[in-house]
Design a protein around this motif. Structure first.
Motif, PDB file in Angstrom:
ATOM      1  N   ASN A  38       8.061  -4.603 -11.891  1.00  0.00           N
ATOM      2  CA  ASN A  38       8.002  -3.775 -10.973  1.00  0.00           C
ATOM      3  C   ASN A  38       8.674  -4.352  -9.741  1.00  0.00           C
ATOM      4  O   ASN A  38       9.313  -4.047  -8.685  1.00  0.00           O
ATOM      5  CB  ASN A  38       7.138  -3.316 -10.802  1.00  0.00           C
ATOM      6  N   PHE A  39       8.068  -6.049  -9.147  1.00  0.00           N
ATOM      7  CA  PHE A  39       8.090  -7.014  -7.911  1.00  0.00           C
ATOM      8  C   PHE A  39      10.071  -6.869  -8.078  1.00  0.00           C
ATOM      9  O   PHE A  39      10.584  -6.365  -6.708  1.00  0.00           O
ATOM     10  CB  PHE A  39       8.131  -8.402  -8.146  1.00  0.00           C
ATOM     11  N   LYS A  40      10.607  -7.175  -8.822  1.00  0.00           N
ATOM     12  CA  LYS A  40      11.846  -6.665  -9.534  1.00  0.00           C
ATOM     13  C   LYS A  40      12.542  -5.445  -8.754  1.00  0.00           C
ATOM     14  O   LYS A  40      13.834  -5.218  -8.481  1.00  0.00           O
ATOM     15  CB  LYS A  40      12.872  -7.118 -10.719  1.00  0.00           C
ATOM     16  N   GLN A  41      11.881  -4.637  -8.970  1.00  0.00           N
ATOM     17  CA  GLN A  41      12.613  -3.299  -8.967  1.00  0.00           C
ATOM     18  C   GLN A  41      12.066  -2.534  -7.304  1.00  0.00           C
ATOM     19  O   GLN A  41      12.244  -1.449  -6.936  1.00  0.00           O
ATOM     20  CB  GLN A  41      11.672  -2.254 -10.161  1.00  0.00           C
ATOM     21  N   GLY A  42      11.804  -3.437  -6.426  1.00  0.00           N
ATOM     22  CA  GLY A  42      11.710  -3.391  -5.645  1.00  0.00           C
ATOM     23  C   GLY A  42       9.620  -2.457  -5.128  1.00  0.00           C
ATOM     24  O   GLY A  42       9.920  -1.909  -4.023  1.00  0.00           O
ATOM     25  N   LYS A  43       8.527  -2.723  -5.763  1.00  0.00           N
ATOM     26  CA  LYS A  43       7.894  -1.916  -5.914  1.00  0.00           C
ATOM     27  C   LYS A  43       6.695  -2.689  -6.220  1.00  0.00           C
ATOM     28  O   LYS A  43       6.902  -3.621  -7.761  1.00  0.00           O
ATOM     29  CB  LYS A  43       7.612  -0.601  -6.401  1.00  0.00           C
ATOM     30  N   ILE A  44       5.109  -2.379  -6.515  1.00  0.00           N
ATOM     31  CA  ILE A  44       4.356  -2.773  -7.688  1.00  0.00           C
ATOM     32  C   ILE A  44       3.262  -1.782  -8.075  1.00  0.00           C
ATOM     33  O   ILE A  44       2.931  -1.066  -6.856  1.00  0.00           O
ATOM     34  CB  ILE A  44       3.281  -4.369  -6.662  1.00  0.00           C
ATOM     35  N   ASP A  45       3.530  -1.652  -9.063  1.00  0.00           N
ATOM     36  CA  ASP A  45       2.861  -0.533  -9.899  1.00  0.00           C
ATOM     37  C   ASP A  45       1.302  -1.015  -9.745  1.00  0.00           C
ATOM     38  O   ASP A  45       1.563  -2.526 -10.680  1.00  0.00           O
ATOM     39  CB  ASP A  45       2.965   0.178 -11.072  1.00  0.00           C
ATOM     40  N   GLY A  46      -0.211  -0.467 -10.549  1.00  0.00           N
ATOM     41  CA  GLY A  46      -0.993  -0.703 -10.860  1.00  0.00           C
ATOM     42  C   GLY A  46      -2.199  -0.454 -10.061  1.00  0.00           C
ATOM     43  O   GLY A  46      -2.484  -0.246  -8.784  1.00  0.00           O
ATOM     44  N   GLU A  47      -3.689   0.067 -10.946  1.00  0.00           N
ATOM     45  CA  GLU A  47      -4.967   0.080  -9.761  1.00  0.00           C
ATOM     46  C   GLU A  47      -4.952  -0.677  -9.416  1.00  0.00           C
ATOM     47  O   GLU A  47      -5.857   0.298  -8.291  1.00  0.00           O
ATOM     48  CB  GLU A  47      -5.806   0.571 -11.061  1.00  0.00           C
ATOM     49  N   SER A  48      -5.253  -1.850  -9.039  1.00  0.00           N
ATOM     50  CA  SER A  48      -5.262  -2.816  -7.957  1.00  0.00           C
ATOM     51  C   SER A  48      -4.576  -2.982  -7.239  1.00  0.00           C
ATOM     52  O   SER A  48      -4.466  -3.998  -6.219  1.00  0.00           O
ATOM     53  CB  SER A  48      -5.704  -3.963  -8.812  1.00  0.00           C
ATOM     54  N   VAL A  49      -3.594  -2.645  -7.160  1.00  0.00           N
ATOM     55  CA  VAL A  49      -2.416  -2.226  -6.157  1.00  0.00           C
ATOM     56  C   VAL A  49      -2.971  -1.378  -5.002  1.00  0.00           C
ATOM     57  O   VAL A  49      -2.905  -0.039  -5.446  1.00  0.00           O
ATOM     58  CB  VAL A  49      -1.050  -2.186  -6.928  1.00  0.00           C
ATOM     59  N   GLU A  50      -2.647  -1.619  -3.729  1.00  0.00           N
ATOM     60  CA  GLU A  50      -2.888  -0.760  -2.515  1.00  0.00           C
ATOM     61  C   GLU A  50      -2.064  -1.110  -2.578  1.00  0.00           C
ATOM     62  O   GLU A  50      -0.506  -1.879  -1.743  1.00  0.00           O
ATOM     63  CB  GLU A  50      -3.531  -1.466  -1.530  1.00  0.00           C
ATOM     64  N   VAL A  51      -1.084  -0.059  -1.625  1.00  0.00           N
ATOM     65  CA  VAL A  51       0.585   0.066  -0.768  1.00  0.00           C
ATOM     66  C   VAL A  51       0.437   1.410   0.396  1.00  0.00           C
ATOM     67  O   VAL A  51      -0.910   2.540   0.897  1.00  0.00           O
ATOM     68  CB  VAL A  51       0.998   1.274  -1.745  1.00  0.00           C
ATOM     69  N   SER A  52       0.821   1.020   1.586  1.00  0.00           N
ATOM     70  CA  SER A  52       0.063   1.238   2.828  1.00  0.00           C
ATOM     71  C   SER A  52       2.190   1.783   3.047  1.00  0.00           C
ATOM     72  O   SER A  52       2.628   0.608   2.891  1.00  0.00           O
ATOM     73  CB  SER A  52      -0.103  -0.214   3.594  1.00  0.00           C
ATOM     74  N   TYR A  53       2.337   2.161   3.644  1.00  0.00           N
ATOM     75  CA  TYR A  53       3.646   2.972   4.593  1.00  0.00           C
ATOM     76  C   TYR A  53       3.867   2.751   6.322  1.00  0.00           C
ATOM     77  O   TYR A  53       2.510   3.529   7.102  1.00  0.00           O
ATOM     78  CB  TYR A  53       4.009   4.555   4.314  1.00  0.00           C
ATOM     79  N   LYS A  54       4.447   1.621   7.428  1.00  0.00           N
ATOM     80  CA  LYS A  54       4.826   1.942   8.206  1.00  0.00           C
ATOM     81  C   LYS A  54       5.766   2.908   9.234  1.00  0.00           C
ATOM     82  O   LYS A  54       6.382   2.840   8.071  1.00  0.00           O
ATOM     83  CB  LYS A  54       4.774   0.495   8.665  1.00  0.00           C
ATOM     84  N   MET A  55       5.017   4.213   9.488  1.00  0.00           N
ATOM     85  CA  MET A  55       6.077   4.797  10.365  1.00  0.00           C
ATOM     86  C   MET A  55       6.541   4.317  10.896  1.00  0.00           C
ATOM     87  O   MET A  55       5.876   3.793  12.559  1.00  0.00           O
ATOM     88  CB  MET A  55       5.799   6.269  10.229  1.00  0.00           C
ATOM     89  N   TYR A  56       7.232   4.753  11.772  1.00  0.00           N
ATOM     90  CA  TYR A  56       7.709   4.918  13.139  1.00  0.00           C
ATOM     91  C   TYR A  56       7.116   4.664  14.241  1.00  0.00           C
ATOM     92  O   TYR A  56       6.793   4.496  15.643  1.00  0.00           O
ATOM     93  CB  TYR A  56       9.243   5.274  13.648  1.00  0.00           C
ATOM     94  N   ALA A  57       6.381   6.110  13.913  1.00  0.00           N
ATOM     95  CA  ALA A  57       5.458   6.913  14.735  1.00  0.00           C
ATOM     96  C   ALA A  57       4.429   5.614  14.577  1.00  0.00           C
ATOM     97  O   ALA A  57       3.645   5.154  16.452  1.00  0.00           O
ATOM     98  CB  ALA A  57       4.325   7.573  14.924  1.00  0.00           C
ATOM     99  N   GLN A  58       3.459   4.542  14.454  1.00  0.00           N
ATOM    100  CA  GLN A  58       2.898   4.276  14.242  1.00  0.00           C
ATOM    101  C   GLN A  58       3.484   2.474  14.531  1.00  0.00           C
ATOM    102  O   GLN A  58       2.530   1.338  14.898  1.00  0.00           O
ATOM    103  CB  GLN A  58       2.237   3.690  12.627  1.00  0.00           C
TER     104      GLN A  58
END
Length: 184
Positions: free
Chosen positions: A11-31
């Motif tokens: 999934n690294f190659k696809q531009g993401k990581i999946d799995g139960e131990s993976v944390e995902v955070s999104y940074k929006m312009y407001a932040q």
């Protein structure tokens, strides 16, 4: 014996990581507004600036490593290229490795005196970050910048030092050219 590639590596190659131990955070312009020289009222507050995937180890051994993937959008704020927040490590003995997976950009490095230098990031380039240097990614292209990273579990992130002493340069895309200017 059959050898298979771990799902999260694929999934690294696809531009993401999946799995139960993976944390995902999104940074929006407001932040992220404070990362730039000036605010851009024309940029919607909910504009995605970048996504960070982190696969953290679940034990106390300091020699263990964390893996991450930062996916930066091709966004500019008043011609200033998209940047990550940037940080020093809490434990300066902990170095970090960045591997540019896709896109083009810069790795900004800053010492404790505020002196900056930039390394060009291109697909396949590998970058060693000394644990004493603050670091931030800059997307200088019209496409996503994807950077894999690896760092020791105990490195920590010190964002406050960068807030108190911001990066001394800013990167702009002006008339199709990338320019680096002193931060005043």
């Amino acid at each position: 014996m059959k050898i298979t590639e771990a799902k999260w590596i694929e999934n690294f190659k696809q531009g993401k990581i999946d799995g139960e131990s993976v944390e995902v955070s999104y940074k929006m312009y407001a932040q992220a507004k404070s990362f730039y020289a000036s605010e851009d009222a024309s940029l919607p507050q909910d504009t995605l600036m970048y996504t960070v995937y982190t696969c953290q180890t679940k034990n106390d051994h300091t020699q263990n490593l964390n893996w991450g993937l930062t996916v930066m959008e091709p966004v500019c704020v008043h011609q200033e290229c998209n940047v990550t927040r940037g940080h020093f490590h809490e434990d300066e003995q902990c170095d970090e490795i960045y591997v540019c997976q896709k896109g083009e950009g810069l790795l900004l490095l800053m010492d404790e005196k505020g002196q900056c230098h930039a390394e060009t990031m291109r697909e396949g380039s590998i970058h060693h970050i000394d644990g004493t240097l603050a670091h931030r990614l800059v997307n200088t292209s019209d496409s996503k910048l994807e950077v894999m990273c690896c760092w020791p579990v105990n490195a920590g992130h010190d964002y406050k030092r960068v807030e108190e002493m911001p990066f001394s340069v800013r990167v702009f895309r002006e008339n199709g050219k990338i320019t680096i200017k002193e931060n005043r």
